[in-house]
Scaffold this motif. Sequence first.
Motif, PDB file in Angstrom:
ATOM      1  N   LYS A 521       0.813  -1.231   0.000  1.00 17.31           N
ATOM      2  CA  LYS A 521       0.000   0.000   0.000  1.00 17.31           C
ATOM      3  C   LYS A 521       0.839   1.271   0.000  1.00 17.31           C
ATOM      4  CE  LYS A 521      -3.222  -2.512   2.984  1.00 17.31           C
ATOM      5  NZ  LYS A 521      -3.913  -2.527   4.291  1.00 17.31           N
ATOM      6  N   HIS A 542      -2.651   5.101   1.047  1.00 16.52           N
ATOM      7  CA  HIS A 542      -3.570   4.195   0.342  1.00 16.52           C
ATOM      8  C   HIS A 542      -4.005   3.071   1.266  1.00 16.52           C
ATOM      9  CE1 HIS A 542      -3.626   5.785  -3.701  1.00 16.52           C
ATOM     10  NE2 HIS A 542      -2.302   5.869  -3.747  1.00 16.52           N
ATOM     11  N   THR A 543      -5.209   2.579   1.068  1.00 16.16           N
ATOM     12  CA  THR A 543      -5.742   1.508   1.923  1.00 16.16           C
ATOM     13  C   THR A 543      -5.737   0.152   1.221  1.00 16.16           C
ATOM     14  OG1 THR A 543      -7.984   2.044   1.197  1.00 16.16           O
ATOM     15  CG2 THR A 543      -7.187   3.113   3.210  1.00 16.16           C
ATOM     16  N   ASP A 565      -7.636   0.743  -3.937  1.00 17.71           N
ATOM     17  CA  ASP A 565      -8.686   1.369  -3.120  1.00 17.71           C
ATOM     18  C   ASP A 565      -9.569   2.307  -3.944  1.00 17.71           C
ATOM     19  OD1 ASP A 565      -7.215   3.708  -3.464  1.00 17.71           O
ATOM     20  OD2 ASP A 565      -6.409   3.738  -1.416  1.00 17.71           O
TER      21      ASP A 565
END
Length: 1302
Positions: A521, A542-543, A565
């Motif tokens: 991520k 970011h997830t 995501d």
Amino acid sequence: MSQVKQVGLLAAGCQPWNKDVCAASGDRFAYCATLAIYVYQRDHRFNEFKLRAIMSEHKKTITAISWCPHNQDVFASASADNLLIVWNVAEQKVVTKLDNTKGIPATLSWCWNSGDAVAFVSQRGPLYIWTISGPDSGVAVHKEAHSFLSDISLFRWHPKKKGKVVFGHTDGSLSVFQPGSKSQKHVLRPESLEGTDEEDPVSALEWDPLSTDYLLVANLHNGIRLVDSESLSCITTFSFPSAAASVQCLAWVPSAPGMFITGDSQVGVLRVWNVSRTTPIENFKLKKTGFHTLHVLNSPPEKKSFSTQSPTKNHHTSSTSEAVPPPTLSQNQAFSLPPGHAVCCFMDGGVGLYDMGAKKWDFLRDLGHVETIFDCKFKPDDPNLLATASFDGTVKVWDINTLTAVYTTPGNEGVIYSLSWAPGDLNCIACATSRNGALIWDLKKGKLITKFEEHGKNGIFCIAWSHKDAKRIATCSADGYCLIHTVDGRILHKYKHPAAVFGCDWSQNNKDMIATGCEDKNVRVYYLATSSDQPLKVFTGHTAKVFHVRWSPLREGILCSGSDDGTVRIWDYTQDACINVLSGHTAPVRGLMWNTEIPYLLISGSWDYTIRVWDTRDGTCLDTVYDHGADVYGLTCHPSRPFTMASCSRDSTVRLWSLTPLIAPLQIKILVDRSWDEIIGNSDRAMAPGAPPLLCGKVSRDIKQELDKLTNDVRVKKLRWFSECFSPPGGSKNLWDLVAIIKGQDDSLLPQNYCKGIMHMKHLVRFKTSEAQELTIVKMSKFGGGIGAPSKEERLKEAAKIHLGLGQIQRHCELMVELGEWDKALSVAPGVSMKYWKKLMQRRADQLIQEENDDVIPYCIATGDVKKLVSFFTSRGQLKDALLVAQAACEGNIQVPHTSFTNNSPTADGNNMDNYNGLLHKVSKELAAWYFQDGRAVLAACCHLAVDNIELAMANLIRGNELELALCVGTVLGEAASQATHYILELLARKYMTATACFPSVGYRYLILYCIFLFRDLAAHLLNVIPDNELLLIKLCAFYPGNSAEINDLHERCNLPSLEECLELAETAHNDGEIFQAVKYYLLSPEPQKALPIGIQFVKEQISSSDWTLDSVYPILDLLSYIRTDRLLLHKCSDNCNELLIFCGYIGALLATRRQYSSIVPALYEYTSQLLKRREVSVPLKIEQLSVELDAWRSCTQSLNKSLDEVSYTPPSEAQKQVYKILLNRIKEEPLIGMTGPDYVTGSNLPSHSDVYISCLTGSRIQGPVFFLEDGKSAISLNDALMWAKVNPFSPLGTGIRLNPF
């Protein structure tokens, strides 16, 4: 209206995995890529097949398609996700679906005995029957077709014998079922397989259309047999010329009983057979790669009719008069070639339509990708070459001007995820594969030159060749490493990540900086100038996993990242922070691209099938594009053509887009010569909130530097260079070359590739002669035998010999003709007379034309029959050949042989030249019409400029809505284009009247001010460009939205009276009965609404008279329509407003009739009728009158376009003819040359995967770009919107809002 225009499409090829992936019906054929079905339909006007639809609903590999035998608009498809779909092609929509098919349908077919049932089967059965509608709808199992001992390859219903069906199995056997008879399972295996466990799959299977029991069967290795399904016996075994040949597919030829064709599996050899012979009649080598499937069109393309000066008599007596020549037969002496057209699909994905009789391709779509395209990149030193990388294991290079492949790799290296061009002109491509490391291909040598294997068998997801240091290449892999290699394979750096690395990108400002995207991520930045293997920066936020990363080319330290995501994040390396999050995608983001001229423009592509355009200053999404039918993976543009973008997708297509509408105001600023500060700037200025677009890239700066060096033609060069920079591929460079030639440019300055485009007629013969000289060493040959002569009668030969010995040459010649010995006859015919020789040549030409034989060309050339040859070429769609012949004749290169001395006169030569010139212009118009209806208005304009027809060239650009380009060209061409330029400026003024259409990213408050400045620019420009421009300036000023001071300032600049002076002039003119002057000055006054009752009363009086014409009413009505919308919609003006809308609708219908805008004439009449019904008005128009006029128009215009044999056609009545005659007298002829005929913008022919929109004008599905009306729901085609706005400025919804589709 969309700010991103689709301008090109590279269609996918046909998948080579499943059998029944090609089908045809009527004038359509279809083939399957992996996830989409491509439907081609014949264009009757030009007799050619065009891509009309891409049907995309399946999420997994399509396994089979089948066309309904009872309804040409319906077909069914099956896919690996256990899904069946029935489609309506005409409406381009799904009719119904069946999911959960209990196994993957390997093949399917409509039941011939039932109009609404589809049968499908997987592996070893059973055969399922899906009844789509009616009381018995649902899925049933065939009572007998189940429990097979071998997998099913394919099956076929008998087209005539109800319920009879045959299955072909992978073990080489057949199973036959028919009602009332014993089922036969696994019979008729090839003899060589009996008693063995070997498999030889049935590769093709077709019932004999003339028999109830005979069946053609092809086994992959054991060849073709004709078998009797009743007696279970083999009737004929067919023999191949080579033991190595194997059959992949076969098809009967409906137009030739007993004829069938086969396609070889190893090499693309098409063989023509007859059931009465065991060997092929003809062999054609069409491609190097083998066939996959074949289908013969039941109704082959019609040929255009053309006149030839053939003899009036049909039969002649031998020797004493003209002999009847024998028909041309094949070398087999017993069979003529079938007049069939075969749809051919090849193992490399190629698809084409082959004319077997003429031995030529009518259509060939070669080398298309058949699987997901993961990446695309433009060649650094050539914006016309685009490379693509695909799941199908190939890298292909495309010429985006011709949309054809110019290079492909062999395709045996596994999935290719990513590619990167070598810098500059090195002509090498690096590509990343799923299991075979990274590769470098040398395009010139056509071979692999380097292989990197340091990642082992781990997939490499991204490869990036440094363009700052050509010796360095980066690769990222599933093994968690980003490796920096030298070109010769040495490892410079190894950067270890905690998980798979999906993307990397070199900084465009610092050669030692690279960013990566990781599954953990995070985004990382590494600095190569140090020995450390640790990142300088790690950006978190970011997830989900990060895929691609891209550095900004214009803003140092800025990069973006796309993630699973669904967001795109903008990072500032210098601030160590995320400065913006772009949200809108609903699935993982893959494609990312910064614009190389506008620093805040970013484009992203996603698994949600969309492309989004972002203003990164405030995170606004400027536009969303829905045209792709699956995940969007790659986005790219070339720095020298920064507003042309290419995208690639899992739908196996590459699409080209124009981003120019996003910076349309800049084009106007360049055109009106605003200062450089308003056109070119730095990134800081451009990034200011609400700032107008500024060019900040290298290309714009280079153009400015080159212009600064010039002393002559600076303005012309400025317009040309920026126009070429802004325009997508498709002819703008060609257009400017022709403009330069017309303006007198020296031929020595012509570019090297000029001869590849549409040349000016004065150059055509010269360049083609040069091309011919270069080709003299090339010897062309065809595979297989040619056309031979028929059998000869010995006594006729002897008789001919005697006649010749007696000096009776004419009789000898006629006998030779009867024997088919044309060359011998023609060689001695001059001994009779030149007149007789010429007549004999013409007879031979007529025969060859009837046979559609290319051998006719020398006969027409030798006799000087230019008209016949041009007609022959035109009928076959060979418009460029026709153009070349016509120009050669105009230059005197094709002479009519003088049969007597009296014909050799200057007058005769002069008449011939006039005829040839007329022919040349006729053919150029035909070629232009072909380009125009294909959505290529710029190339259509090139055709007209090539013969110095400036008016028609400008008209094509206007009708194609290429307004800014047309205005640049018109400005350069000057007086010759003044009428068209005047009209273009009026349309552009209307375009920028509606503020929100200008540039959606600009803040609203700034937007109003910005458009006011644009208005001023346009007004000032009008004064300099156009003579007699007062009326256009009045319209511009009347609609101007500023305050009193600004309006007076504009009036002063346009040499018009002030607001108060206009009010006084209006009142004086009104008192004096000068209606036009009164309307004009009231519109320019503080009380423009006072113009409405005066003008409308005048229109009422005119229309009430019996002899009124369109030209007597339109000027006033046109002027009234420029009243500002806020004044028009005042409550106290409602009656006048309604009357204005009604009159504009009716006069618009008449204007549309004059301009032949056939698609909107009925809608305009209906619009006017509805307003009359719903609003209380007093106008001299009746609904019944409108209905009578519309019926008369329909009936009389249909009579011009319908053929006499059409059953549904009803000729117009005498009353209708009279009404239509009155209409024509009223509307007169269109004063603007070339403006008759429908508008057709670029992309009108390009199919889209976006939602199906139904036009609120026509009720039909919209093909091409869509235009939404002011309610945000109602849609019409952009072409119809443009035509409507040109004849009626107000919306079809009757709101009084102005339509602005320009």
